[in-house]
Design a protein around this motif. Structure first.
Motif, PDB file in Angstrom:
ATOM      1  N   PHE A 297     -46.096 -74.176 -21.956  1.00  0.00           N
ATOM      2  CA  PHE A 297     -47.027 -74.025 -20.838  1.00  0.00           C
ATOM      3  C   PHE A 297     -46.308 -74.226 -19.507  1.00  0.00           C
ATOM      4  O   PHE A 297     -46.566 -73.518 -18.527  1.00  0.00           O
ATOM      5  N   LEU A 298     -45.407 -75.184 -19.461  1.00  0.00           N
ATOM      6  CA  LEU A 298     -44.702 -75.493 -18.216  1.00  0.00           C
ATOM      7  C   LEU A 298     -43.579 -74.511 -17.922  1.00  0.00           C
ATOM      8  O   LEU A 298     -43.144 -74.397 -16.772  1.00  0.00           O
ATOM      9  N   ASP A 299     -43.113 -73.805 -18.931  1.00  0.00           N
ATOM     10  CA  ASP A 299     -42.004 -72.869 -18.765  1.00  0.00           C
ATOM     11  C   ASP A 299     -42.540 -71.544 -18.247  1.00  0.00           C
ATOM     12  O   ASP A 299     -43.038 -70.710 -19.010  1.00  0.00           O
ATOM     13  N   ARG A 300     -42.491 -71.364 -16.969  1.00  0.00           N
ATOM     14  CA  ARG A 300     -43.047 -70.146 -16.364  1.00  0.00           C
ATOM     15  C   ARG A 300     -42.122 -69.654 -15.257  1.00  0.00           C
ATOM     16  O   ARG A 300     -41.340 -70.423 -14.681  1.00  0.00           O
ATOM     17  N   ALA A 301     -42.242 -68.370 -14.974  1.00  0.00           N
ATOM     18  CA  ALA A 301     -41.442 -67.792 -13.896  1.00  0.00           C
ATOM     19  C   ALA A 301     -42.004 -68.237 -12.543  1.00  0.00           C
ATOM     20  O   ALA A 301     -43.195 -68.551 -12.430  1.00  0.00           O
ATOM     21  N   PRO A 302     -41.177 -68.279 -11.506  1.00  0.00           N
ATOM     22  CA  PRO A 302     -41.687 -68.643 -10.179  1.00  0.00           C
ATOM     23  C   PRO A 302     -42.849 -67.740  -9.760  1.00  0.00           C
ATOM     24  O   PRO A 302     -42.778 -66.522  -9.892  1.00  0.00           O
ATOM     25  N   GLY A 303     -43.911 -68.351  -9.279  1.00  0.00           N
ATOM     26  CA  GLY A 303     -45.078 -67.593  -8.834  1.00  0.00           C
ATOM     27  C   GLY A 303     -46.137 -67.390  -9.886  1.00  0.00           C
ATOM     28  O   GLY A 303     -47.276 -67.025  -9.562  1.00  0.00           O
ATOM     29  N   ASP A 304     -45.803 -67.596 -11.169  1.00  0.00           N
ATOM     30  CA  ASP A 304     -46.805 -67.457 -12.229  1.00  0.00           C
ATOM     31  C   ASP A 304     -47.825 -68.597 -12.136  1.00  0.00           C
ATOM     32  O   ASP A 304     -47.461 -69.742 -11.870  1.00  0.00           O
ATOM     33  N   ARG A 305     -49.090 -68.265 -12.371  1.00  0.00           N
ATOM     34  CA  ARG A 305     -50.151 -69.277 -12.316  1.00  0.00           C
ATOM     35  C   ARG A 305     -50.800 -69.412 -13.684  1.00  0.00           C
ATOM     36  O   ARG A 305     -51.181 -68.420 -14.308  1.00  0.00           O
ATOM     37  N   ARG A 306     -50.910 -70.648 -14.137  1.00  0.00           N
ATOM     38  CA  ARG A 306     -51.629 -70.944 -15.369  1.00  0.00           C
ATOM     39  C   ARG A 306     -52.589 -72.097 -15.104  1.00  0.00           C
ATOM     40  O   ARG A 306     -52.328 -72.960 -14.265  1.00  0.00           O
ATOM     41  N   ALA A 307     -53.685 -72.122 -15.843  1.00  0.00           N
ATOM     42  CA  ALA A 307     -54.665 -73.198 -15.741  1.00  0.00           C
ATOM     43  C   ALA A 307     -54.588 -74.072 -16.983  1.00  0.00           C
ATOM     44  O   ALA A 307     -54.286 -73.581 -18.080  1.00  0.00           O
ATOM     45  N   VAL A 308     -54.886 -75.358 -16.793  1.00  0.00           N
ATOM     46  CA  VAL A 308     -54.831 -76.294 -17.916  1.00  0.00           C
ATOM     47  C   VAL A 308     -55.787 -75.875 -19.025  1.00  0.00           C
ATOM     48  O   VAL A 308     -55.535 -76.121 -20.204  1.00  0.00           O
ATOM     49  N   ASP A 309     -56.885 -75.221 -18.660  1.00  0.00           N
ATOM     50  CA  ASP A 309     -57.828 -74.741 -19.683  1.00  0.00           C
ATOM     51  C   ASP A 309     -57.134 -73.851 -20.703  1.00  0.00           C
ATOM     52  O   ASP A 309     -57.501 -73.857 -21.889  1.00  0.00           O
TER      53      ASP A 309
END
Length: 345
Positions: A297-309
């Motif tokens: 979940f924490l491994d994302r490209a710069p600018g990517d948005r994820r929600a805890v849900d």
């Protein structure tokens, strides 16, 4: 931990709110007569009130704010100012209000969810004029007077109900916690309409003001289900409520509103906070069992948005389907559930 902190963010209830210093002279309010403050809300009471008690209670108990978050919450308590909390979905904006209410024993959170059609009056009070007119018509057709004919104002209080903001502004010795959720979803006028109420800590109910010379006291229902007596159609606070206004950052607010608030931006949660959220929802073992999923979940490209849900959905599906750790279906669906919100393909 610094001695000046009233809210400590430990998740353990205490009575430090009694040590809160007097407000600044320009934020002192004198509403009265004082109405009883609600007691701490335990899990049993929350379930009986239909408040999703276990979930809200666990999230409040497991919320561990950072130093800046604790300091700004306490600054808002000391200064009697609303706290405007912005951040990505799932960053803990709403949970903060529940955490403060739970730790300081301030009763259940009064929640005012905002949509595009919300008006200021929706938060202050509702008056059911149509219902009263219908009842009057039935009364005239009946041969016997209604059971509430002897009540003040002919039972007008039955048709008035204080909203979340109105309930929070009742004259109480201890502040209520009010969550004004997703203010950025509102009509363009609502932030400006809030200014006077947040500054003056009072409002009037015209339907009760008009009869104040004949009926100075009218009992009405509150948003939390209690009953209070409104005097001369006016409500003025005594302890200014702890108000959390949340925003996902989808719009800018007028400067006059920003001037009246303290602003807290919540950074996206790190691994430690994510593990705490997972423990709050699924238990202590779940955070360890899903350590690799949290890393994904924490491994994302710069600018990517994820929600805890999204993370919670992936963990819930994994637990219910009972997939093996290396299962291809698990990996494929997890990737779909954790797809960045701003990426459609």
């Amino acid at each position: 931990m610094s001695e000046w902190l009233i809210y400590r963010g430990t998740g353990a209830p205490h009575d430090a709110i009694a040590d809160l210093p007097a407000p600044p002279p320009w934020r002192a309010f004198d509403g009265g007569p004082v109405v009883p403050s609600p007691g701490p809300v335990d899990d049993v009471t929350e379930r009986r009130l239909g408040l999703a008690g276990d979930r809200a209670g666990n999230r409040a108990r497991n919320h561990r704010p950072g130093a800046r978050e604790r300091e700004l919450v306490n600054a808002a308590l000391y200064l009697r100012r609303p706290l405007l909390v912005t951040g990505d979905p799932g960053s803990g904006k709403s949970t903060l209000a529940h955490s403060v209410a739970y730790e300081l024993g301030l009763g259940r959170v009064l929640r005012w969810p905002i949509v595009s059609r919300t008006q200021l009056r929706d938060g202050l009070y509702q008056y059911d004029a149509i219902g009263r007119l219908q009842d009057l018509q039935f009364e005239r057709a009946a041969s016997e007077p209604p059971p509430y004919a002897g009540e003040p104002g002919g039972g007008i209080g039955r048709y008035v109900r204080l909203g979340p903001l109105g309930t929070a502004l009742l004259p109480q010795e201890r502040p209520r916690v009010l969550l004004i959720d997703e203010l950025d979803k509102s009509d363009i006028d609502l932030p400006n309409d809030l200014l006077n109420v947040l500054e003056e800590g009072e409002f009037t109910i015209p339907e009760l003001e008009r009869i104040a010379d004949r009926v100075p006291e009218v009992p009405v229902r509150c948003d939390d289900g209690s009953t209070v007596v409104i005097r001369e159609g006016r409500v003025r606070c005594r302890a200014f409520p702890f108000i959390v206004l949340t925003s996902n950052g989808e719009r800018e607010f007028p400067v006059p509103l920003l001037r009246r608030c303290l602003h807290l931006y919540l950074e996206p949660p790190d691994k430690e906070r994510l593990a705490g959220m997972v423990r709050a929802h699924f238990g202590d073992d779940a955070a360890r069992a899903n350590d690799s999923l949290i890393d994904t979940f924490l491994d994302r490209a710069p600018g990517d948005r994820r929600a805890v849900d999204q993370l919670l959905n992936a963990i819930q599906l994994t637990r219910q389907a009972d997939w093996a750790q290396e299962d291809d279906t698990r990996r494929r669906l997890t990737a779909e559930l954790l797809r960045p919100l701003d990426r459609t393909r």
